[in-house]
Design a protein around this motif. Sequence first.
Motif, PDB file in Angstrom:
ATOM      1  N   LEU A  39     -28.202 -81.510  39.908  1.00 63.10           N
ATOM      2  CA  LEU A  39     -29.650 -80.329  39.526  1.00 63.10           C
ATOM      3  C   LEU A  39     -29.381 -79.111  40.092  1.00 63.10           C
ATOM      4  CD1 LEU A  39     -32.612 -83.071  40.062  1.00 63.10           C
ATOM      5  CD2 LEU A  39     -31.744 -82.151  37.937  1.00 63.10           C
ATOM      6  N   TYR A  44     -33.175 -76.380  35.514  1.00 59.58           N
ATOM      7  CA  TYR A  44     -33.939 -77.569  34.542  1.00 59.58           C
ATOM      8  C   TYR A  44     -35.257 -77.208  34.493  1.00 59.58           C
ATOM      9  CZ  TYR A  44     -36.044 -82.200  34.128  1.00 59.58           C
ATOM     10  OH  TYR A  44     -36.743 -83.176  33.502  1.00 59.58           O
ATOM     11  N   ASN A  45     -35.854 -77.504  33.329  1.00 63.54           N
ATOM     12  CA  ASN A  45     -37.476 -77.401  33.009  1.00 63.54           C
ATOM     13  C   ASN A  45     -37.973 -78.648  32.954  1.00 63.54           C
ATOM     14  OD1 ASN A  45     -40.045 -77.076  32.020  1.00 63.54           O
ATOM     15  ND2 ASN A  45     -39.214 -74.969  31.331  1.00 63.54           N
ATOM     16  N   PRO A  46     -38.712 -79.097  33.805  1.00 64.21           N
ATOM     17  CA  PRO A  46     -39.506 -80.761  33.748  1.00 64.21           C
ATOM     18  C   PRO A  46     -40.260 -80.930  32.497  1.00 64.21           C
ATOM     19  CG  PRO A  46     -40.336 -79.431  35.336  1.00 64.21           C
ATOM     20  CD  PRO A  46     -39.342 -78.561  34.751  1.00 64.21           C
ATOM     21  N   PHE A  47     -40.828 -79.534  32.070  1.00 70.10           N
ATOM     22  CA  PHE A  47     -41.838 -79.808  30.839  1.00 70.10           C
ATOM     23  C   PHE A  47     -41.115 -79.879  29.664  1.00 70.10           C
ATOM     24  CE2 PHE A  47     -44.554 -77.796  33.872  1.00 70.10           C
ATOM     25  CZ  PHE A  47     -45.392 -78.722  33.990  1.00 70.10           C
ATOM     26  N   THR A  48     -40.209 -79.161  29.400  1.00 73.30           N
ATOM     27  CA  THR A  48     -39.182 -79.069  28.010  1.00 73.30           C
ATOM     28  C   THR A  48     -38.128 -79.938  28.115  1.00 73.30           C
ATOM     29  OG1 THR A  48     -38.126 -77.057  28.628  1.00 73.30           O
ATOM     30  CG2 THR A  48     -39.916 -76.833  27.542  1.00 73.30           C
ATOM     31  N   GLN A  49     -37.874 -80.507  29.345  1.00 73.06           N
ATOM     32  CA  GLN A  49     -36.474 -81.457  29.567  1.00 73.06           C
ATOM     33  C   GLN A  49     -35.268 -80.637  29.177  1.00 73.06           C
ATOM     34  OE1 GLN A  49     -37.109 -84.447  30.811  1.00 73.06           O
ATOM     35  NE2 GLN A  49     -38.979 -83.831  30.915  1.00 73.06           N
ATOM     36  N   ALA A  50     -35.193 -79.189  29.125  1.00 71.29           N
ATOM     37  CA  ALA A  50     -34.230 -78.552  28.898  1.00 71.29           C
ATOM     38  C   ALA A  50     -33.181 -78.426  30.144  1.00 71.29           C
ATOM     39  CB  ALA A  50     -34.381 -77.218  28.451  1.00 71.29           C
ATOM     40  N   PHE A  51     -32.044 -78.583  29.751  1.00 69.85           N
ATOM     41  CA  PHE A  51     -30.971 -78.356  30.817  1.00 69.85           C
ATOM     42  C   PHE A  51     -30.143 -77.103  30.663  1.00 69.85           C
ATOM     43  CE2 PHE A  51     -30.796 -81.578  34.285  1.00 69.85           C
ATOM     44  CZ  PHE A  51     -31.388 -82.473  33.743  1.00 69.85           C
TER      45      PHE A  51
END
Length: 296
Positions: A39, A44-51
């Motif tokens: 990580l 990492y965006n925990p809302f959009t799950q975008a890496f």
Amino acid sequence: MKRPKQARRDHALSWVLTGPVILLMGVFVLVPVLLVLVLALFDYNPFTQAFQFVGLRNFQRELPSHELWQATANTIEYTVITVPVTIGGGLVVALLIHGLSRGAGFWRSVYFLPVAATLTAMSVVWHFLFYPGSGLIDATVGHWFGLRNWLDSTTLALPAVAVVGSWAGMGSAVILFLAGLSAVPAHLHEAATLDGAGAWRRFWTVTWPALGPATVFTLVLAVRDALRVFDQIRVMTNGGPLNSSQTLSVLLWRRGIEFLDIGRSSVVNLVLLIILLGTTLIQLGIGRRWETAGTR
């Protein structure tokens, strides 16, 4: 000498017995550490799950930051304040309780209360004790020494939290030292007494060397708890004022929960992990030397 068949059976049995422990260690220790390391290399965006792979950018942004170094200094200062008080105070109290002929069980229960109590709830109580003006601390220590408004002071906020940490940690230290004292052979004290040794000399020549393993274990736990302190700071000061009481755990929480910056919070987590592992290895090394010197 064992037969090959018996040796293979013992080898298989050892794997059967240790396999679950190794599996649990891998799942709950190695996997989280590897996840944190991964990580730290991503945005990492925990809302959009975008890496999004960013390489070492999170390290380049976080490691030079003044906030990280101040949190590290606060963590070390908190540890330096609390650990000697926890170890020294716990040892003294344990010796006093161990020497009692009556009421030892009662005092064991009294000093075990901080261990059984929820630290967050007790931090709320301590917050009211340190409350500016009307709190018990201001009414006593503040009146006598002029030290007031602890939680609103950039120089007193961290020591105030350290008081709570020392109080909470001393209960565990007392229990561990009492366990160590109960394992000291009585005939060694009797022999030292017959040789004319006083109480102080008996402590240094008999009790203290025998407390080596208990002292090292207590020290490791005390340093570990001090380095990852969070609850009482979050309740009493929330890292303030002006980040003067913000530790690495609080900074980690802010980066990851308040600002949802998972990458930078992972970097803070790695810094804290390195400090924890480093201090633990140093203490274990000191403990081995202590045991080696004691067996000579």
